[in-house]
Design an enzyme around this catalytic site. Structure first.
Site: not given
Length: 439
Positions: A26, A168, A324
């Site tokens: 980012r 995302q 994750d």
């Protein structure tokens, strides 16, 4: 290449967590969209983040890596694709998703592609959500997957997107929104998974000078805010500009999960630096998980200390906001006493691999008793020695290496940890767990 244990010495010590992959992606994208020169300190230079650097460079940002920081001279939002060739993103799904929306800000066509694995990632939901915003993006293979052609033009307006597939997609729209012609009002439809990743996006957007208004309303009368299935989140991003800044990337809780799990499984004490107590990262949840499994956790302002006797107990855990962590928690469960139930991660099926399926199949090779479910799995502790395959998934390679603490294990295609944690072997060695790659 095969990743396997070389040596175990006294486990414990002090190590610095690697920089956050999510924030590094980012940071370079926002710095490239900003007006002026940004200096990005403590950047992660992994295979994935290098893909973001390459695409930003290809679209007009001037990027220079120095010994101390990454210097980015931004485009001020005026992107230009300097090549007619597709831009290769290798295996970075994050780059593909975030840059699909951003590429519509270019004054000419952009084609984003990648390796065979990247070309299996579904992109249709994002492309459909961009249509009401005046963005034309299409799959060149007509299968809603890369290669993706993005044409110039980003009017803005209102759109909505499901929140249970990939955060995302949401971040992609939010990042590109302020540079659209009239701003964007985005509705995230229930259920909103992985919300902390979107909070990370909003956090770094603020650092680069962009403000976002957010709120929610309830879909049905009689619902209250505790019923998340009825909640529709609303984000309003008015037309505005990103402003260059100097930015320090914080440590990555996702990657640190392997360092912490090492101590939890084996026993010992360690201090992991560069992990911030007020971090927006959803994977900070690993601290609660390890504590519930029996480890002792001390949270400092910018570090975490862990102590364990190596006797872990099974728990029930919902990973909907930290997908994750799935493979790390699965390995912890396989090394714990009792049956652990992992839920809330149906969206992990569209990561680098179908992480639910590949994790279950590889654990079964090691004699683990488990039950696979659509949104997770139940794992009863107990594994044996064996050989497993990473399936090209960096998180599987790193998490399964931890089984080497108590059993002989080899991981084929084990070199893929470079995707997110290039100095994984060195960091683990600092805590006494020496791995090697064998051709």
């Amino acid at each position: 290449m095969i990743l396997k244990l070389k040596n175990i010495s006294e486990i414990g010590g002090v190590v610095k967590a690697p920089p956050s992959k999510s924030y590094s992606h980012r940071a370079v994208i926002l710095a490239s969209l900003a007006k002026g020169t940004s200096k990005l300190y403590d950047m992660l230079y992994s295979e994935d983040t290098l893909s973001s650097i390459r695409v930003c460079d290809a679209l007009g940002a001037k990027i220079t890596r120095t010994d101390d920081y990454l210097e980015v001279i931004g485009t001020g939002g005026k992107l230009h694709n300097s090549s007619t060739e597709p831009i290769d993103l290798a295996n970075s799904g994050t780059t593909l998703r975030l840059m699909t929306s951003v590429s519509a800000l270019s004054d000419n066509e952009v084609v984003l592609t990648g390796d065979d694995s990247l070309q299996t990632r579904p992109m249709g939901l994002l492309m459909d959500a961009l249509v009401p915003l005046g963005v034309e993006a299409c799959s060149l293979k007509d299968n809603e997957k890369a290669p993706i052609l993005i044409k110039p033009g980003y009017a803005g307006g209102e759109t909505n997107i499901m929140g249970n597939v990939s955060s995302q997609f949401i971040s992609s729209i939010l990042i590109s929104s302020p540079l659209s012609k009239k701003g964007v009002r985005l509705y995230v439809l229930p259920e909103f998974k992985s919300r902390p990743y979107v909070n990370m996006t909003l956090d770094i957007m603020r650092k680069f000078g962009v403000k976002t208004l957010k709120g929610y309303y309830l879909k049905h009368e009689g619902c209250d805010k505790e019923h998340q299935g009825c909640r529709i989140d609303e984000f309003l991003v008015r037309k505005q500009n990103y402003v260059a800044c100097d930015y320090i990337v914080e440590g990555d809780y996702s990657s640190a999960s392997y360092l912490l799990a090492l101590i939890a499984i084996n026993g010992g004490k360690a201090k992991i630096k560069n992990l911030f107590r007020d971090s927006k990262q959803g994977d900070k949840y690993i601290l609660d998980i390890l504590q519930n499994m029996g480890a002792t956790i001390i949270r400092g302002e910018d570090y975490v200390e862990i102590a364990s006797e190596g006797n872990l107990k099974a728990i029930d855990v919902d990973l909907s906001n930290a997908p994750d962590l799935l493979i790390t928690v699965a390995v912890l469960a396989a090394m714990a006493e009792g049956t652990t139930n992992i839920t809330g991660v149906a969206h992990a099926r569209v990561k680098e691999t179908d992480r639910i399926d590949t994790t279950c199949r590889e654990l079964e090779k090691l004699g683990c008793k488990l039950t696979e479910r659509e949104d997770g799995m139940s794992i009863t502790g107990g594994v044996t020695s064996g050989v497993v395959d990473s399936h090209g998934d960096h998180r599987l390679a790193m998490a399964f290496s931890l089984i080497g603490l108590k059993h002989d294990i080899e991981i084929t295609n084990g070199e893929v940890f470079d995707v997110s944690f290039p100095n994984f072997i060195e960091a683990m060695a600092e805590l006494g767990f020496e791995l090697e790659l064998i051709k």
